[in-house]
Design an enzyme around this catalytic site. Structure first.
Site, PDB file in Angstrom:
ATOM      1  N   HIS A 128       0.815  -1.215   0.000  1.00 16.14           N
ATOM      2  CA  HIS A 128       0.000   0.000   0.000  1.00 16.14           C
ATOM      3  C   HIS A 128       0.854   1.272   0.000  1.00 16.14           C
ATOM      4  CE1 HIS A 128      -2.784  -2.933   1.808  1.00 16.14           C
ATOM      5  NE2 HIS A 128      -1.914  -3.071   2.784  1.00 16.14           N
ATOM      6  N   ASN A 137       8.097  -7.716   4.118  1.00 12.41           N
ATOM      7  CA  ASN A 137       6.850  -6.955   4.071  1.00 12.41           C
ATOM      8  C   ASN A 137       7.151  -5.479   4.292  1.00 12.41           C
ATOM      9  OD1 ASN A 137       3.622  -7.286   4.338  1.00 12.41           O
ATOM     10  ND2 ASN A 137       4.333  -5.646   5.671  1.00 12.41           N
TER      11      ASN A 137
END
Length: 485
Positions: A355, A369
Site C-alpha cells: 500500500h 513486508n
C-alpha cells in the site's frame, strides 16, 4: 500526413509502417531485401538499420536520385543488387502495413506457376478513388495499368485497381525499365509502364486478385492511419483469441504486433499490451492495464496498473493503481499493491509492497513486508543511493528508509521510523520522537468546541476541573506544551 515525421515512420500496432512492410518482406523467403529511400533519407535509413537488428534478413539501403516515380525507385533498388540477378523480384511499398508474408508467398507461387513476366496484385473496390486502373483486353487478360491522372473518363469508371505490389521476372524488369520514359502528366518514371512494354515483348502479364482489400491499402493521411490501425488491432486480437486467449472486449483492447500471450490468459476491457511484451499462461490482466515491453509469468494477476520494462513473476499480483517503472522485477507470488510506485527495484519471491509506497533503487528480500506509507528515499539531491531490505524482514507503516541503507535478514523497523543506519539481523530499529501526552490541553486551548465537550463527557465531567487546575499549574509553560502536542 501534415507531419514533420516521414510517412513511413508513423506507427500502428507497435511498428512503423515501414517496419510492417519489412517484416512481411523478410518472411517471404527472398534471398535479398532492398529498401529504397528518398524523402528525409537519413531518418528513414536510420530506422532501416534499427529494424535490421531485429530481422534475420537485413535489408540493403538504396538511394533514389532526383528522377521521380516508382519505376525509377525500383531501378535504383535493382542497382544495389548483383548484375547477374535472376529469378523473381517482388516489389512492395513502405506504406501498406497490413500486407502479409502469406500474401507475398502466394503472389510468388502464382507468378512462377503461370510462367509470367509480370504478376500484379489487384483488388476490386466499390469506390476506386485515385488508384491506378487495371485495363484488360477482350479476353480478360491484363493489358496495362493507367494512372488515375492519365486515365480517360471511361478508364476511371473501372473498379479493378492496381495495388502497386508485383512479382517480376528479373531479366524482364531490368530490360523494360530501361525503356520507360517520363513522358506523362506527372513527369515521372512509372513502374506500371513495364506491364505494357512486357506485353509488347511477348511476355505474359497476369493478375493475382486479392479479396482482402485492407492488405493492399496504403496510408496517405492520419484518418487512413487510424482506420488501418483499428483493422490491424482487430486482426491481432482475433489471432490471439483463436490461439486460446480470452479477450472480453476486443474493441477496448489494444495489442501490438510483437506481443506474445499464453493460453487461457484472460484480458479484461481497457487493456493495452505494447511493444515486445510477453505474457504467460493463465494470467489475468485488466481492467485498465497498460504494459509496455514487460514480461509476465504464468498465473499472475494485474489490474488497473501501468508497467514499463518490468518483470512480473509467476502468481504475482499487481494493482490496483500501481506504477511499475523500468527496472522493476517482482518475484513469484510477490505483491505490488494499491498506489505503489516502483523503479529499478527487485522485490523477491513472496515479498509484499502492499500500500501507498514509493520503492526506488531498492532490493526487497524474499518474504519481506513493506508497511503502508513507506518511502524509500533514494535521492539526496545529487546522487541516487540503493536500499536493501533482507529476507523476511518487516518495515512498519509510515517509515522512511534513507538510502544508502541496509536492513538485514530477519529484522524489524518500527512504524513511523526514519532509518539512516544499518539494522542488523534480529534487531528492531526505532527512529522516532517519544510520545508525550499533555493532560488538560483540550480544555485549556479548545474550550467551547465539540472536541472539548466530547472530552468532558468521556472523562465523566472531570476534564473542566482538571483543566482549571492544570491552567494554574502550567501557565508558565503553556506555549511549550501546545507546541509539543
Amino acid at each position: 500526413m501534415r507531419s514533420s515525421t516521414p510517412k513511413v515512420l508513423h506507427r500502428i500496432g507497435g511498428r512503423s509502417l515501414l517496419g510492417h512492410s519489412m517484416h512481411a518482406a523478410a518472411g517471404s523467403g527472398a534471398a535479398r531485401t532492398v529498401v529504397v529511400v528518398r524523402h528525409q533519407r537519413d531518418r528513414v535509413a536510420a530506422h532501416v538499420e534499427e529494424m535490421n537488428e531485429r530481422l534475420e534478413q537485413p535489408a540493403v539501403i538504396a538511394d533514389q536520385d532526383e528522377v521521380k516515380g516508382t519505376g525509377r525507385a525500383v531501378e535504383c533498388g535493382l542497382a544495389a543488387l548483383p548484375d547477374d540477378l535472376t529469378g523473381t523480384v517482388l516489389v512492395t511499398m513502405g506504406d501498406v502495413p497490413l500486407l502479409t508474408t502469406q500474401t507475398l508467398a502466394a503472389l510468388t507461387e502464382h507468378h512462377e506457376s503461370a510462367g509470367a513476366a509480370v504478376t500484379m496484385i489487384t483488388s476490386v473496390l466499390p469506390d476506386a478513388l485515385n488508384y491506378g486502373r487495371v485495363v484488360r483486353d477482350a479476353d480478360g487478360h491484363v493489358e496495362r495499368v493507367v494512372e488515375f491522372k492519365d486515365a480517360t473518363e471511361q478508364e476511371r469508371s473501372i473498379r479493378e485497381i492496381n495495388s502497386g505490389i508485383y512479382a517480376f521476372d528479373a531479366a524482364v524488369l531490368r530490360a523494360e525499365l530501361a525503356r520507360v520514359s517520363t513522358d506523362n502528366a506527372q513527369g515521372e518514371k512509372y513502374l506500371t509502364d513495364v506491364l505494357g512494354l512486357a506485353r509488347q515483348s511477348g511476355g505474359r502479364v497476369v493478375a493475382h486478385v486479392l479479396d482482402d482489400l485492407p492488405q493492399t491499402e496504403g496510408v496517405n493521411d492520419r484518418v487512413q492511419l487510424a482506420d488501418l490501425g483499428r483493422i490491424l488491432n482487430q486482426r491481432t486480437c482475433e489471432a490471439h483469441m483463436r490461439a486460446g486467449v480470452t479477450i472480453v472486449d476486443p474493441a477496448t483492447t489494444w495489442i501490438d504486433a510483437d506481443v506474445t500471450i499464453g493460453q487461457d490468459t484472460t484480458i479484461q476491457p481497457g487493456t493495452q499490451l505494447l511493444g515486445a511484451t510477453t505474457i504467460g499462461a493463465e494470467v489475468t490482466i485488466g481492467p485498465e492495464v497498460t504494459l509496455t515491453d514487460c514480461e509476465v509469468g504464468d498465473r499472475a494477476s494485474i489490474r488497473r496498473a501501468e508497467a514499463n520494462l518490468a518483470v512480473i513473476g509467476a502468481e504475482a499480483t499487481v494493482g490496483p493503481y500501481s506504477y511499475l517503472r523500468p527496472g522493476t522485477t517482482l518475484g513469484a507470488k510477490g505483491k505490488i499493491g494499491g498506489f505503489v510506485e516502483t523503479k529499478n527495484a527487485t522485490i523477491g519471491d513472496g515479498a509484499k509492497v502492499p500500500h501507498l509506497t514509493y520503492c526506488g533503487d531498492a532490493e526487497i528480500g524474499d518474504g519481506a513486508n513493506i508497511g503502508a506509507g513507506t518511502i524509500v528515499a533514494n535521492y539526496d539531491g545529487v546522487a541516487k543511493g540503493r536500499t536493501r531490505v533482507g529476507r523476511h524482514s518487516f518495515v512498519g507503516s509510515n517509515s522512511v528508509l534513507v538510502a544508502p541503507v541496509e536492513i538485514a535478514d530477519g529484522a524489524y523497523v518500527a512504524a513511523g521510523s526514519a532509518i539512516t543506519a544499518a539494522v542488523d539481523p534480529g534487531q528492531i530499529a526505532i527512529a522516532r520522537g517519544r510520545q508525550k501526552n499533555v493532560d488538560g490541553w483540550v480544555a485549556r486551548r479548545r474550550a467551547g468546541t465539540p472536541t472539548a465537550d466530547a472530552a468532558q463527557a468521556a472523562s465523566g465531567g472531570s476534564e473542566t476541573s482538571q483543566g482549571t487546575q492544570d491552567q494554574s499549574e502550567h501557565q508558565d509553560d503553556q506555549h511549550r506544551d501546545e507546541k509539543g502536542a
